[in-house]
Motif scaffolding. Sequence first.
Motif, PDB file in Angstrom:
ATOM      1  N   LYS A 131       0.800  -1.227   0.000  1.00 15.78           N
ATOM      2  CA  LYS A 131       0.000   0.000   0.000  1.00 15.78           C
ATOM      3  C   LYS A 131       0.840   1.289   0.000  1.00 15.78           C
ATOM      4  O   LYS A 131       1.895   1.354   0.633  1.00 15.78           O
ATOM      5  CB  LYS A 131      -0.889   0.055   1.245  1.00 15.78           C
ATOM      6  CG  LYS A 131      -1.824  -1.122   1.423  1.00 15.78           C
ATOM      7  CD  LYS A 131      -2.912  -1.193   0.382  1.00 15.78           C
ATOM      8  CE  LYS A 131      -3.891  -2.310   0.675  1.00 15.78           C
ATOM      9  NZ  LYS A 131      -4.748  -2.606  -0.487  1.00 15.78           N
ATOM     10  N   SER A 147      -2.451   7.327  -6.335  1.00 18.01           N
ATOM     11  CA  SER A 147      -2.625   5.973  -6.850  1.00 18.01           C
ATOM     12  C   SER A 147      -3.008   5.957  -8.341  1.00 18.01           C
ATOM     13  O   SER A 147      -2.895   4.924  -8.997  1.00 18.01           O
ATOM     14  CB  SER A 147      -3.680   5.231  -6.032  1.00 18.01           C
ATOM     15  OG  SER A 147      -4.870   5.982  -5.975  1.00 18.01           O
ATOM     16  N   PHE A 177      -1.053  -1.763   7.078  1.00 15.65           N
ATOM     17  CA  PHE A 177      -1.632  -0.466   6.701  1.00 15.65           C
ATOM     18  C   PHE A 177      -2.786  -0.108   7.657  1.00 15.65           C
ATOM     19  O   PHE A 177      -2.858   1.022   8.167  1.00 15.65           O
ATOM     20  CB  PHE A 177      -2.054  -0.517   5.216  1.00 15.65           C
ATOM     21  CG  PHE A 177      -3.188   0.394   4.844  1.00 15.65           C
ATOM     22  CD1 PHE A 177      -3.170   1.749   5.168  1.00 15.65           C
ATOM     23  CD2 PHE A 177      -4.284  -0.099   4.151  1.00 15.65           C
ATOM     24  CE1 PHE A 177      -4.231   2.584   4.818  1.00 15.65           C
ATOM     25  CE2 PHE A 177      -5.346   0.726   3.807  1.00 15.65           C
ATOM     26  CZ  PHE A 177      -5.319   2.064   4.148  1.00 15.65           C
ATOM     27  N   ASP A 182      -8.680  -1.546   1.291  1.00 15.02           N
ATOM     28  CA  ASP A 182      -8.218  -0.166   1.122  1.00 15.02           C
ATOM     29  C   ASP A 182      -8.901   0.729   2.159  1.00 15.02           C
ATOM     30  O   ASP A 182      -9.263   0.252   3.214  1.00 15.02           O
ATOM     31  CB  ASP A 182      -8.476   0.294  -0.319  1.00 15.02           C
ATOM     32  CG  ASP A 182      -7.355  -0.166  -1.249  1.00 15.02           C
ATOM     33  OD1 ASP A 182      -6.256  -0.454  -0.758  1.00 15.02           O
ATOM     34  OD2 ASP A 182      -7.583  -0.238  -2.461  1.00 15.02           O
ATOM     35  N   ALA A 183      -9.081   2.000   1.824  1.00 21.18           N
ATOM     36  CA  ALA A 183      -9.645   2.929   2.802  1.00 21.18           C
ATOM     37  C   ALA A 183     -11.165   2.811   2.854  1.00 21.18           C
ATOM     38  O   ALA A 183     -11.914   3.773   2.612  1.00 21.18           O
ATOM     39  CB  ALA A 183      -9.210   4.349   2.457  1.00 21.18           C
TER      40      ALA A 183
HETATM   41  C1  DP6 Z   1      -5.400   2.983   0.639  1.00 23.02           C
HETATM   42  O1  DP6 Z   1      -4.304   7.801  -4.146  1.00 23.02           O
HETATM   43  O2  DP6 Z   1      -6.560   8.054  -3.026  1.00 23.02           O
HETATM   44  O3  DP6 Z   1      -5.886   3.063  -1.682  1.00 23.02           O
HETATM   45  O4  DP6 Z   1      -2.818  10.659  -3.386  1.00 23.02           O
HETATM   46  O5  DP6 Z   1      -4.186  11.713  -1.599  1.00 23.02           O
HETATM   47  O6  DP6 Z   1      -5.247  11.118  -3.786  1.00 23.02           O
HETATM   48  P1  DP6 Z   1      -4.180  10.772  -2.762  1.00 23.02           P
HETATM   49  O7  DP6 Z   1      -4.565   9.342  -2.160  1.00 23.02           O
HETATM   50  P2  DP6 Z   1      -5.075   8.033  -2.893  1.00 23.02           P
HETATM   51  O8  DP6 Z   1      -4.655   6.933  -1.789  1.00 23.02           O
HETATM   52  C2  DP6 Z   1      -4.824   5.564  -2.009  1.00 23.02           C
HETATM   53  C3  DP6 Z   1      -4.562   4.840  -0.739  1.00 23.02           C
HETATM   54  C4  DP6 Z   1      -4.877   3.362  -0.741  1.00 23.02           C
HETATM   55  C5  DP6 Z   1      -3.626   2.523  -0.980  1.00 23.02           C
HETATM   56  C6  DP6 Z   1      -3.131   2.423  -2.398  1.00 23.02           C
HETATM   57  O9  DP6 Z   1      -3.918   2.509  -3.351  1.00 23.02           O
HETATM   58  O10 DP6 Z   1      -1.905   2.201  -2.535  1.00 23.02           O
END
Ligand code: DP6
Length: 376
Positions: free
Chosen positions: A16, A149, A252, A294-295
């Motif tokens: 991640k 991402s 994560f 993920d989130a």
């Molecule tokens: C948990 O790319 O949405 O999906 O750069 O601030 O737009 P920003 O964040 P983002 O974050 C993704 C976080 C994740 C882990 C991943 O895709 O690696």
Amino acid sequence: MPSVTCVAPVNIAVIKYWGKKNEELIIPLNDSISVTLSTDHLCAKTTVTTNSDVKRNQIVLNGKEESFDNPRLQKVLNAIKDRARQCESVNKDMFEWFINISSENNFPTAAGLASSAAGYACLVFALAKLFNLKDEEEISSIARLGSGSACRSVFGGFVQWKAGVSPADSVAVQLAPASHWPDIRILILVVNDQKKATSSTSGMSDSVKTSDLLNYRVKSCVPKRVEAMKSAILSKNFDKFANLTMRDSNQFHAVCLDTFPPCKYMNDVSHSISAFVHQYNTYRGENEVAYTFDAGPNACLYLRQEHVGDVLGFIKHVLPNNLIDPVAYAKGIPFPKLYQLNESEKATFKPIGSNLLKYIIHTEPGNGPKILVRTV
Ligand code: DP6
């Protein structure tokens, strides 16, 4: 009238990205690795149009007009135009014209699936084609400015985003195309949950400020894991791939809980799915399936094609659904014949609860963005 319509894929990280060393330029603290999913089942579709008749800048996302003054949108648009100004072949009038952007996802946004990666990859890819930019690495670097991402969604298959220290070396590269490991499949278990989670952007910013564990993760864990994951992918070692994927997802989410105040993305159903996967793998004597979260609460399961029917049979038993018609429930690649559990298996695998999933998407690794329609 210059207009381009493109599709771009979703990607799901197995190592991640969480935390930036430069928020403005979106330079991450650590390398990440992801798998790009087929656009046949999950994608953003974006049309960009410009000409002297377009009367104002406009962006419509999933049928709703959004603000064009969004700083990330402005950043990618300016980056594309700056780059295009250096190209002789671009019609200079285009820099003066307004732009119309219309984008939609082919999966319900209510599902809470990460859509910013596919959305920004698609927008930047379409704008790049509109302004005649060809270099994929450059497109990826500009997509990174929209959402970190997104730089990985510009490539198909298995992708590494090298953290780097500056925009010049914070780049995504393809490790292997989707065809390299053709029997990998993905099941996305969309969990019923109405709650709106903290955005990745603000969650990771809080983690950078407050989590000691994040510091440890970045320095001591991720560098080794990235090398191990690359070798697992290149040698198609699923057991190792699965182990690293689950461990990295868990770490994560541990970082998220170590954030102060904590950000919590997995819910009770997510944790029960993770426990089920461990019980299933122990029962089968090897890692046949790996989870990553993920989130948000949805589970993304990686597995091999030969195990899809078995895993779905067990999922039907532990997460039964009797409210939704089976066709609406099973999306993507048609489900194979489901395994029927025997009485002893039914007794060992305790059901988590009924109607806890909205639906399941069955998909596979796929290619990067592509142009659907182009008019000049
Ligand atoms: C948990 O790319 O949405 O999906 O750069 O601030 O737009 P920003 O964040 P983002 O974050 C993704 C976080 C994740 C882990 C991943 O895709 O690696």
